[in-house]
Design a protein around this motif. Sequence first.
Motif, short mmCIF file in Angstrom:
data_model
loop_
_atom_site.label_atom_id
_atom_site.label_comp_id
_atom_site.label_asym_id
_atom_site.label_seq_id
_atom_site.Cartn_x
_atom_site.Cartn_y
_atom_site.Cartn_z
N ASN A 26 3.92 -6.33 16.30
CA ASN A 26 3.45 -6.79 14.98
C ASN A 26 2.94 -5.65 14.10
O ASN A 26 1.90 -5.77 13.46
N ILE A 27 3.66 -4.55 14.09
CA ILE A 27 3.17 -3.36 13.38
C ILE A 27 3.05 -3.59 11.87
O ILE A 27 2.15 -3.05 11.24
N ALA A 28 3.94 -4.40 11.31
CA ALA A 28 3.88 -4.65 9.86
C ALA A 28 2.55 -5.30 9.48
O ALA A 28 1.92 -4.91 8.48
N GLN A 29 2.10 -6.27 10.28
CA GLN A 29 0.82 -6.93 10.00
C GLN A 29 -0.35 -5.95 10.15
O GLN A 29 -1.29 -5.99 9.36
N ILE A 30 -0.28 -5.08 11.15
CA ILE A 30 -1.35 -4.10 11.38
C ILE A 30 -1.40 -3.12 10.20
O ILE A 30 -2.48 -2.79 9.70
N MET A 31 -0.23 -2.66 9.76
CA MET A 31 -0.18 -1.74 8.62
C MET A 31 -0.77 -2.40 7.37
O MET A 31 -1.53 -1.78 6.63
N GLU A 32 -0.44 -3.68 7.17
CA GLU A 32 -0.97 -4.40 6.02
C GLU A 32 -2.49 -4.53 6.11
O GLU A 32 -3.22 -4.33 5.14
N LYS A 33 -2.98 -4.82 7.31
CA LYS A 33 -4.42 -4.97 7.54
C LYS A 33 -5.18 -3.70 7.15
O LYS A 33 -6.25 -3.76 6.55
N PHE A 34 -4.63 -2.54 7.51
CA PHE A 34 -5.31 -1.27 7.25
C PHE A 34 -4.91 -0.63 5.92
O PHE A 34 -5.44 0.41 5.55
N GLY A 35 -3.95 -1.24 5.22
CA GLY A 35 -3.49 -0.65 3.96
C GLY A 35 -2.66 0.61 4.18
O GLY A 35 -2.65 1.52 3.36
N SER A 36 -1.95 0.65 5.32
CA SER A 36 -1.11 1.80 5.64
C SER A 36 0.19 1.75 4.85
O SER A 36 0.59 0.70 4.36
N PHE A 37 0.84 2.91 4.74
CA PHE A 37 2.14 2.97 4.09
C PHE A 37 3.04 3.91 4.88
O PHE A 37 2.57 4.70 5.69
N ILE A 38 4.33 3.80 4.64
CA ILE A 38 5.31 4.63 5.36
C ILE A 38 5.34 6.01 4.72
O ILE A 38 5.43 6.14 3.50
N LEU A 39 5.25 7.04 5.55
CA LEU A 39 5.31 8.42 5.04
C LEU A 39 6.69 8.68 4.44
O LEU A 39 7.69 8.21 4.99
N PRO A 40 6.76 9.44 3.35
CA PRO A 40 8.07 9.77 2.77
C PRO A 40 8.97 10.45 3.81
O PRO A 40 8.51 11.33 4.54
N GLY A 41 10.19 10.00 3.91
CA GLY A 41 11.14 10.60 4.85
C GLY A 41 11.02 10.09 6.27
O GLY A 41 11.63 10.63 7.18
N THR A 42 10.22 9.01 6.47
CA THR A 42 10.06 8.47 7.83
C THR A 42 10.39 6.98 7.83
O THR A 42 10.53 6.36 6.79
N ASP A 43 10.51 6.42 9.04
CA ASP A 43 10.79 5.00 9.22
C ASP A 43 9.60 4.31 9.88
O ASP A 43 8.73 4.96 10.44
N VAL A 44 9.61 2.97 9.84
CA VAL A 44 8.54 2.20 10.50
C VAL A 44 8.84 2.12 11.99
O VAL A 44 9.95 1.80 12.39
#
Length: 198
Positions: free
Chosen positions: A102-120
């Motif tokens: 459930n990484i998408a939910q965790i990223m949303e919880k912390f306000g994370s974003f994908i680094l330029p040039g990288t994947d989730v």
Amino acid sequence: ETTRLLKITEDRAAELAIINSVQEGLASKLDMSAIYNLVGDKLCEVFDSQDLDIRLLNPQTGMIEFPYLREHGEVIHVDPIPFGGITKHVIESRQPYIVNENIAQIMEKFGSFILPGTDVEKSLIAVPILIGGKAIGLVYIGNYEKEHAFDESDLRLLQTVVNAMSVALENARLFDETQHLLKITEDRAAELAIINSV
């Protein structure tokens, strides 16, 4: 029971061999970028990961910098990013963090974003770099292929390697500081010699 204990013993022996090889390499390094490269390359090899980065908080700018970043096996450059997301959580809590689903939910919880040039990724493990009890950054390993890629033994091994790196970084910093002070002292001595001769 015997087989289980044998497996634990073999795992620990493998961990010790890795830790020893990292510490031997670190003992000869007094240059910070060489330390980041040695540890990053070794961890990629040990965790069979193509995706690993070392993140540092720059206290002057408040931004996160990346002295080492490998994405799908390639070393890439990413400009500094704002201090936030999972990185902020790990640095401020000074605690490791594992996400295995459930990484998408965790990223949303912390306000994370994908680094330029990288994947989730599907799994991640992050361990703070602690010097004198203060977190100066973290080591972040991602797995893009599967969930539940990391367990407690991975965490233990990563923490031990990061602790060894922390000691090496502090030694390198002290060496740089000593060299800087020595240079200042030599400059002052040269100035005094000139003044005395005048």
